[in-house]
Scaffold this motif. Structure first.
Motif, PDB file in Angstrom:
ATOM      1  N   GLY A  16       0.731  -1.195   0.101  1.00  0.00           N
ATOM      2  CA  GLY A  16      -0.017  -0.041   0.059  1.00  0.00           C
ATOM      3  C   GLY A  16       0.804   1.373  -0.160  1.00  0.00           C
ATOM      4  N   LYS A  20       1.246   3.869  -3.221  1.00  0.00           N
ATOM      5  CA  LYS A  20       0.970   5.389  -3.122  1.00  0.00           C
ATOM      6  C   LYS A  20       2.110   6.071  -3.812  1.00  0.00           C
ATOM      7  N   SER A  32      -6.553   0.160  -4.736  1.00  0.00           N
ATOM      8  CA  SER A  32      -6.433  -0.709  -3.603  1.00  0.00           C
ATOM      9  C   SER A  32      -7.739  -1.441  -3.412  1.00  0.00           C
ATOM     10  N   THR A  33      -7.933  -2.509  -3.671  1.00  0.00           N
ATOM     11  CA  THR A  33      -9.133  -3.128  -3.508  1.00  0.00           C
ATOM     12  C   THR A  33      -9.576  -3.101  -1.829  1.00  0.00           C
ATOM     13  N   GLY A  34      -8.625  -3.433  -1.033  1.00  0.00           N
ATOM     14  CA  GLY A  34      -9.090  -3.248   0.367  1.00  0.00           C
ATOM     15  C   GLY A  34      -9.555  -2.063   0.876  1.00  0.00           C
ATOM     16  N   ASP A  35      -9.162  -0.915   0.241  1.00  0.00           N
ATOM     17  CA  ASP A  35      -9.497   0.437   0.602  1.00  0.00           C
ATOM     18  C   ASP A  35     -11.031   0.514   0.115  1.00  0.00           C
ATOM     19  N   ARG A  38     -13.232  -1.532   1.933  1.00  0.00           N
ATOM     20  CA  ARG A  38     -13.638  -0.699   3.240  1.00  0.00           C
ATOM     21  C   ARG A  38     -14.312   0.566   3.332  1.00  0.00           C
ATOM     22  N   ALA A  39     -14.327   1.145   2.036  1.00  0.00           N
ATOM     23  CA  ALA A  39     -15.314   2.332   1.813  1.00  0.00           C
ATOM     24  C   ALA A  39     -16.552   1.622   1.518  1.00  0.00           C
ATOM     25  N   ILE A 135      -2.821   2.997  12.005  1.00  0.00           N
ATOM     26  CA  ILE A 135      -3.204   3.740  10.844  1.00  0.00           C
ATOM     27  C   ILE A 135      -3.555   4.821  11.340  1.00  0.00           C
ATOM     28  N   GLY A 140      -4.862   8.330   6.686  1.00  0.00           N
ATOM     29  CA  GLY A 140      -4.502   6.876   6.374  1.00  0.00           C
ATOM     30  C   GLY A 140      -3.117   6.328   6.356  1.00  0.00           C
ATOM     31  N   ARG A 163      -6.177  -1.047  12.351  1.00  0.00           N
ATOM     32  CA  ARG A 163      -7.180  -1.770  11.663  1.00  0.00           C
ATOM     33  C   ARG A 163      -8.209  -2.859  12.066  1.00  0.00           C
TER      34      ARG A 163
END
Ligand code: AMP
Length: 219
Positions: A16, A20, A32-35, A38-39, A135, A140, A163
């Motif tokens: 991650g 960036k 980011s599929t994780g982000d 989470r969104a 985090i 972030g 997290r």
């Protein structure tokens, strides 16, 4: 430099952070599929399938592929259709995903523009990093516990939090499902396409970034 950079690596390898940096340095989009997941999980208009799929995250398991495609391809279209490169961060975690993404890139005439770049890290290091990671709630930014005295973000002063999936039991499951053993078929897949490189993720952020820039410049 290739247009599609796929960052691979076990959880906590620094994908991650590096994604960036690459996106900033080269004006690439960052997905980011994780982000994205989470969104999505903060929304109140989810259907039953989405709610059920997102629950997998709290157990450290992969969410179903269909949700990954729905989120990642919509995000990627926006960049690729404008001829912008993209860094995919954790967006490909099993062979079916690798194959379906490859078809997606092929459909955009970008199949030869793919570089899978692994930020490699032993699973034991992965465990230590995740259980000690904090985090920033605001921006972030990611910190190791030891480098964040006072519990405040060095960038913006925001509160540092853990997290939800960085607790010990979930971390163990994530490493089992997304660690080095799970990465092996993906390494093979991209090696077979002559599209695989790796950097040593144990180094400092700056060192890893330098290693990455060297690889990117050579492709
Ligand atoms: P990350 O922020 O990349 O560590 O991802 C957090 C969690 O989101 C993972 O533990 C998975 O549950 C889920 N996730 C993220 N990306 C994927 C993917 N490509 N395929 C399946 N699940 C994913």
């Amino acid at each position: 430099m290739k247009k599609i950079i796929i960052l691979l690596g076990p959880p906590g390898s620094g994908k991650g952070t590096q994604a960036k940096i690459i996106a900033t340095n080269h004006s690439y989009g960052h997905i980011s599929t994780g982000d994205l997941l989470r969104a999505l999980s903060t929304r109140h208009d989810l259907d039953a399938d989405e709610t059920k799929a997102l629950r997998e995250m709290s157990f450290g398991r992969l969410v179903p592929d269909w949700l990954i495609y729905k989120l990642a391809f919509a995000a990627a279209d926006q960049y690729l259709n404008n001829n912008q490169g993209v860094v995919f961060d954790g967006a490909i975690r099993n062979i079916s995903q690798a194959q379906v993404y490859q078809e997606y890139f092929f459909g955009k005439n970008l199949a030869t523009e793919v570089l899978a770049l692994e930020v490699s890290l032993p699973d034991a290091q992965s465990f230590l990093r995740l259980t000690e990671r904090k985090i920033c709630r605001n921006c972030g930014a990611i910190f190791a516990l030891a480098s964040a005295p006072g519990g405040l973000c060095a960038n913006c002063g925001g509160a540092l939090i853990s997290r939800a999936d960085d607790n010990i039991d979930v971390v163990k499951k994530r490493i089992q499902e997304q660690g080095n053993a799970a990465l092996e078929p993906l390494r093979e897949f991209y090696k077979n396409q002559n599209a695989y490189s790796a950097v040593d993720g144990r180094a400092t952020v700056d060192d890893v970034s330098r290693q990455i820039e060297t690889v990117l410049a050579a492709t």
